[in-house]
Design a protein around this motif. Structure first.
Motif: not given
Length: 208
Positions: A77, A8, A3, A73
């Motif tokens: 991401q 988020p 990430f 999510d």
């Protein structure tokens, strides 16, 4: 699997609905990182996110529904694949992204909580499987490109190679208290690359 530092939901445009989803998922992730799946509570998540309880119950319904959306999510991401021109460099880039994610205090704790939840909840397990399918598929092209360049045997299974990179990093996270460092990530990439060149991950051979 890996990430950037954005919260988020913040990279996607949208109105109030998108902002509420982002706030709730961030709160859910914080709650799981702190207390694990067993202590996840929709009312507590609503309080953390500063939204109405009815909004959370109406949209997500259950904690498993919320965790499933959180994993969706997280996949959205995740940082995209980068190309470095050689199999080993590409696999090291993948391994280092995984390492940085798992070594981060919040993200490492969150992954531990989600993996633990998946062992006892089928919906969470299905969502976790989808998450990893998305992340593995993102990096499959770097292995296929190595096959096309002649670096690997033509029957190499790219999915098995990518899984082989991150598998020891997750094992390290779950079975030791030793910090997960970049050298460990590089060794995982080097081992996967060497095994792939030796034909260990040929299609039809059971891998990780």
């Amino acid at each position: 699997m890996e990430f950037d530092d954005a919260d988020p939901g913040t990279v996607r445009p949208g109105g109030r609905t998108a902002r509420v989803r982002a706030a709730v998922l961030r709160a859910a992730g914080d709650a799981m990182a702190e207390g694990g799946f067993a202590h996840l509570d929709l009312a507590d998540v609503a309080r953390r996110a500063e939204v109405g309880k009815t909004t959370v119950y109406r949209r997500w319904g259950t904690v498993t529904g919320l965790v499933a959306d959180l994993l969706t999510d997280m996949a959205e991401q995740s940082l995209p694949r980068t190309d470095h021109g050689s199999l080993l460099d590409d696999l090291k880039a993948n391994a280092r992204l995984v390492q940085r994610t798992l070594a981060a205090p919040r993200q490492g704790a969150l992954f531990k909580a989600v993996i633990a939840a998946a062992t006892c909840d089928t919906r969470t397990a299905a969502a976790l499987h989808r998450f990893y399918e998305i992340r593995v598929q993102e990096w499959v092209p770097c292995v296929q490109q190595a096959v096309d360049r002649g670096e690997l045997p033509g029957d190499t299974d790219p999915h098995q190679v990518i899984r082989a990179v991150s598998a020891p990093l997750y094992y390290h996270l779950l079975t030791t208290s030793v910090p997960l460092d970049e050298a460990t990530a590089d060794r995982a990439a080097e081992a996967a690359a060497a095994a792939a060149r030796a034909g260990v991950y040929a299609r039809g051979i059971q891998g990780l």
